[in-house]
Design a protein around this motif. Structure first.
Motif, PDB file in Angstrom:
ATOM      1  N   ALA A 193       0.837  -1.207   0.000  1.00 38.25           N
ATOM      2  CA  ALA A 193       0.000   0.000   0.000  1.00 38.25           C
ATOM      3  C   ALA A 193       0.870   1.255   0.000  1.00 38.25           C
ATOM      4  O   ALA A 193       1.920   1.319   0.656  1.00 38.25           O
ATOM      5  CB  ALA A 193      -0.914  -0.016   1.224  1.00 38.25           C
ATOM      6  N   ALA A 194       0.464   2.217  -0.769  1.00 40.79           N
ATOM      7  CA  ALA A 194       1.225   3.484  -0.851  1.00 40.79           C
ATOM      8  C   ALA A 194       1.230   4.174   0.521  1.00 40.79           C
ATOM      9  O   ALA A 194       0.216   4.215   1.218  1.00 40.79           O
ATOM     10  CB  ALA A 194       0.596   4.393  -1.898  1.00 40.79           C
ATOM     11  N   LYS A 195       2.440   4.689   0.895  1.00 45.43           N
ATOM     12  CA  LYS A 195       2.594   5.341   2.198  1.00 45.43           C
ATOM     13  C   LYS A 195       1.988   6.749   2.147  1.00 45.43           C
ATOM     14  O   LYS A 195       2.170   7.468   1.177  1.00 45.43           O
ATOM     15  CB  LYS A 195       4.071   5.437   2.562  1.00 45.43           C
ATOM     16  N   VAL A 196       1.246   7.058   3.170  1.00 41.30           N
ATOM     17  CA  VAL A 196       0.590   8.372   3.252  1.00 41.30           C
ATOM     18  C   VAL A 196       1.120   9.115   4.479  1.00 41.30           C
ATOM     19  O   VAL A 196       1.150   8.570   5.589  1.00 41.30           O
ATOM     20  CB  VAL A 196      -0.935   8.221   3.344  1.00 41.30           C
ATOM     21  N   CYS A 197       1.588  10.354   4.258  1.00 36.63           N
ATOM     22  CA  CYS A 197       2.089  11.177   5.370  1.00 36.63           C
ATOM     23  C   CYS A 197       1.069  12.277   5.688  1.00 36.63           C
ATOM     24  O   CYS A 197       0.456  12.839   4.761  1.00 36.63           O
ATOM     25  CB  CYS A 197       3.433  11.813   5.006  1.00 36.63           C
ATOM     26  N   THR A 198       0.902  12.561   6.964  1.00 41.46           N
ATOM     27  CA  THR A 198      -0.059  13.595   7.392  1.00 41.46           C
ATOM     28  C   THR A 198       0.555  14.432   8.506  1.00 41.46           C
ATOM     29  O   THR A 198       1.535  14.032   9.156  1.00 41.46           O
ATOM     30  CB  THR A 198      -1.355  12.937   7.896  1.00 41.46           C
ATOM     31  N   ILE A 199      -0.030  15.605   8.675  1.00 38.81           N
ATOM     32  CA  ILE A 199       0.292  16.438   9.847  1.00 38.81           C
ATOM     33  C   ILE A 199      -1.003  16.762  10.552  1.00 38.81           C
ATOM     34  O   ILE A 199      -2.083  16.762   9.931  1.00 38.81           O
ATOM     35  CB  ILE A 199       1.005  17.745   9.441  1.00 38.81           C
ATOM     36  N   LYS A 200      -0.903  16.914  11.826  1.00 35.92           N
ATOM     37  CA  LYS A 200      -2.072  17.238  12.611  1.00 35.92           C
ATOM     38  C   LYS A 200      -2.073  18.726  12.940  1.00 35.92           C
ATOM     39  O   LYS A 200      -1.044  19.292  13.296  1.00 35.92           O
ATOM     40  CB  LYS A 200      -2.087  16.430  13.905  1.00 35.92           C
ATOM     41  N   THR A 201      -3.215  19.320  12.818  1.00 35.65           N
ATOM     42  CA  THR A 201      -3.371  20.736  13.155  1.00 35.65           C
ATOM     43  C   THR A 201      -4.720  20.920  13.847  1.00 35.65           C
ATOM     44  O   THR A 201      -5.626  20.125  13.688  1.00 35.65           O
ATOM     45  CB  THR A 201      -3.287  21.629  11.898  1.00 35.65           C
ATOM     46  N   VAL A 217      -9.081  18.547  16.094  1.00 37.20           N
ATOM     47  CA  VAL A 217      -7.764  18.190  15.576  1.00 37.20           C
ATOM     48  C   VAL A 217      -7.986  17.558  14.210  1.00 37.20           C
ATOM     49  O   VAL A 217      -8.691  16.557  14.088  1.00 37.20           O
ATOM     50  CB  VAL A 217      -7.013  17.235  16.507  1.00 37.20           C
ATOM     51  N   VAL A 218      -7.358  18.128  13.179  1.00 40.43           N
ATOM     52  CA  VAL A 218      -7.551  17.637  11.799  1.00 40.43           C
ATOM     53  C   VAL A 218      -6.224  17.154  11.265  1.00 40.43           C
ATOM     54  O   VAL A 218      -5.192  17.804  11.443  1.00 40.43           O
ATOM     55  CB  VAL A 218      -8.110  18.771  10.923  1.00 40.43           C
ATOM     56  N   GLU A 219      -6.262  15.968  10.558  1.00 37.55           N
ATOM     57  CA  GLU A 219      -5.065  15.424   9.876  1.00 37.55           C
ATOM     58  C   GLU A 219      -5.088  15.875   8.438  1.00 37.55           C
ATOM     59  O   GLU A 219      -6.073  15.649   7.704  1.00 37.55           O
ATOM     60  CB  GLU A 219      -5.038  13.888   9.952  1.00 37.55           C
ATOM     61  N   ILE A 220      -3.983  16.485   8.012  1.00 37.60           N
ATOM     62  CA  ILE A 220      -3.874  17.003   6.656  1.00 37.60           C
ATOM     63  C   ILE A 220      -2.770  16.224   5.948  1.00 37.60           C
ATOM     64  O   ILE A 220      -1.632  16.183   6.431  1.00 37.60           O
ATOM     65  CB  ILE A 220      -3.559  18.498   6.641  1.00 37.60           C
ATOM     66  N   PRO A 221      -3.079  15.528   4.799  1.00 36.97           N
ATOM     67  CA  PRO A 221      -2.027  14.783   4.074  1.00 36.97           C
ATOM     68  C   PRO A 221      -1.026  15.729   3.436  1.00 36.97           C
ATOM     69  O   PRO A 221      -1.386  16.770   2.902  1.00 36.97           O
ATOM     70  CB  PRO A 221      -2.826  14.021   3.010  1.00 36.97           C
ATOM     71  N   ILE A 222       0.250  15.291   3.485  1.00 35.35           N
ATOM     72  CA  ILE A 222       1.340  16.088   2.897  1.00 35.35           C
ATOM     73  C   ILE A 222       2.277  15.141   2.187  1.00 35.35           C
ATOM     74  O   ILE A 222       2.301  13.925   2.465  1.00 35.35           O
ATOM     75  CB  ILE A 222       2.095  16.897   3.949  1.00 35.35           C
ATOM     76  N   PRO A 223       3.092  15.583   1.221  1.00 34.28           N
ATOM     77  CA  PRO A 223       4.057  14.707   0.545  1.00 34.28           C
ATOM     78  C   PRO A 223       5.062  14.164   1.556  1.00 34.28           C
ATOM     79  O   PRO A 223       5.511  14.874   2.471  1.00 34.28           O
ATOM     80  CB  PRO A 223       4.738  15.642  -0.452  1.00 34.28           C
ATOM     81  N   CYS A 224       5.348  12.845   1.404  1.00 37.41           N
ATOM     82  CA  CYS A 224       6.326  12.224   2.297  1.00 37.41           C
ATOM     83  C   CYS A 224       7.736  12.596   1.834  1.00 37.41           C
ATOM     84  O   CYS A 224       8.047  12.538   0.629  1.00 37.41           O
ATOM     85  CB  CYS A 224       6.172  10.719   2.299  1.00 37.41           C
ATOM     86  N   THR A 225       8.567  12.934   2.780  1.00 42.99           N
ATOM     87  CA  THR A 225       9.948  13.305   2.426  1.00 42.99           C
ATOM     88  C   THR A 225      10.890  12.128   2.519  1.00 42.99           C
ATOM     89  O   THR A 225      11.994  12.165   1.978  1.00 42.99           O
ATOM     90  CB  THR A 225      10.428  14.395   3.398  1.00 42.99           C
ATOM     91  N   ASN A 226      10.538  11.047   3.211  1.00 47.94           N
ATOM     92  CA  ASN A 226      11.390   9.858   3.334  1.00 47.94           C
ATOM     93  C   ASN A 226      10.850   8.752   2.427  1.00 47.94           C
ATOM     94  O   ASN A 226       9.696   8.449   2.470  1.00 47.94           O
ATOM     95  CB  ASN A 226      11.428   9.356   4.769  1.00 47.94           C
TER      96      ASN A 226
END
Length: 279
Positions: A256-264, A270-279
C-alpha cells in the motif's frame, strides 16, 4: 312231429346262411376300410423343433429342442433331423438363435448360427447398454493388442480455453474408466488382433453422450486395462504445467502506498492534513 322238425331245421339253416352272409359282408367292408386307412397313412421322419418360444440372441442348448414326427414329404428345407448335426460333438461353441421361433416350430439352419459363429453385435449388449463407435489410429487405439472383450480407459485431450481460467492450453482428462470393448473395426471376434481403425464400446446412454461430445471437441486415446485389474481409476486431468511440474505462484499483493499527514488544530478539533512524504 316230423313236420315241425323239418320246419325248425329249415329255419335254422336259413338263419345260419343269413348270418354267414352278413359276416362276409362285414369282413369285406372292414378290409376295405383298413386298406383305405393304410392308403391314408403318410410316411414320417423325426424333426427337431423348439419346445418353447426362443427369442433372438438365445444360446441354443439340447434342453431347448425336442424331436417330433413330421410328414416326410413336407419336411422344411434345411430342417435338422439328426441331433448330431444340430449339436456336433467337439464344436468350438454353441449355436445362437438369429430369428425368433415359437413353440414346436422346426429348427432351420437359416434360423440359427453355425456352432461358435458370432450372432452379431446387438446380441452382446447388456440391458440398457448401447454401442458407440469412434475412430482411432495405431497409437491411440493400442495397435495390435486391442480385441473385443477387453476393457479400456478413455482419455480426452483438448483445449479448455474459455472454459477455465486456471487452465492454459490443452488438457488431458480421464473421462471413462473400464469401458468394455464390443468390437474392433467390424469384428466382434475376441480372437481377432490387428491395427484397429475404429473401436466400438458398450456404454450407457449418458456415457455415449459424453463420448460423442469428447469426439467432436478433442482427441480420444485408449489405455488397456489388465484382465485381472479390479481397481478404479481416480479422477485424472493434466495440463502443460502439471506435465512439466510447474507450480503457479500467486503474485504478492502490492504494498500500500505510504501516506504522510500532519495534525493541526482548528478551533476545538484536531484535523489530519495529508502532505508529501519526504522519506
Amino acid at each position: 312231429m316230423r313236420l315241425i322238425a323239418i320246419v325248425v331245421t329249415a329255419v335254422g339253416l336259413g338263419l345260419a346262411g343269413f348270418g354267414a352272409m352278413k359276416t362276409s359282408e362285414y369282413i369285406s367292408v372292414t378290409k376295405a376300410r383298413e386298406q383305405a386307412a393304410l392308403k391314408r397313412i403318410v410316411p414320417t421322419v423325426e424333426v427337431f423343433v423348439a419346445n418353447k418360444p426362443l427369442p433372438f440372441g438365445h444360446v441354443l442348448t439340447p434342453d431347448d429342442v425336442v424331436a417330433i414326427s413330421w410328414p416326410k414329404a413336407a419336411v422344411p428345407e434345411s430342417a435338422f433331423i439328426d441331433k448330431a448335426l444340430l449339436f456336433p460333438e467337439g464344436a468350438r461353441g454353441q449355436r445362437t438363435v438369429i430369428r425368433q421361433m415359437e413353440k414346436f416350430e422346426p429348427l432351420l439352419a437359416s434360423k440359427v448360427t453355425e456352432p461358435g459363429e458370432d450372432a452379431g453385435l446387438n446380441t452382446r449388449l447388456g440391458r440398457g447398454m448401447r454401442a458407440f463407435t469412434f475412430k482411432v489410429d495405431a497409437s491411440t487405439g493400442i495397435s495390435g493388442f486391442l480385441r473385443a472383450g477387453d476393457r479400456v480407459d478413455i482419455y480426452w485431450t483438448g483445449s479448455a480455453s474459455g472454459i477455465s481460467d486456471s487452465v492454459q492450453g490443452e488438457i488431458t482428462k480421464l473421462i471413462e474408466s473400464g469401458i468394455s470393448v464390443a468390437a474392433v473395426d467390424s469384428s466382434t471376434n475376441s480372437d481377432s488382433i490387428g491395427a484397429s481403425r475404429t473401436v466400438t464400446v458398450e456404454a450407457t446412454p449418458q456415457q455415449v453422450a459424453r463420448l460423442a461430445q469428447a469426439q467432436v471437441t478433442g482427441r480420444l486415446a485408449l489405455s488397456l486395462v489388465g484382465i485381472a485389474d479390479d481397481t478404479e481409476a481416480a479422477a485424472i486431468d493434466v495440463d502443460k504445467r502439471g506435465l512439466l511440474g510447474i507450480v503457479t505462484q500467486e503474485a504478492a499483493p502490492a504494498e500500500a502506498a505510504k501516506v504522510c499527514t500532519i495534525k493541526t488544530r482548528k478551533g476545538g478539533e484536531v484535523v489530519e492534513i495529508p502532505i508529501p512524504c519526504t522519506n
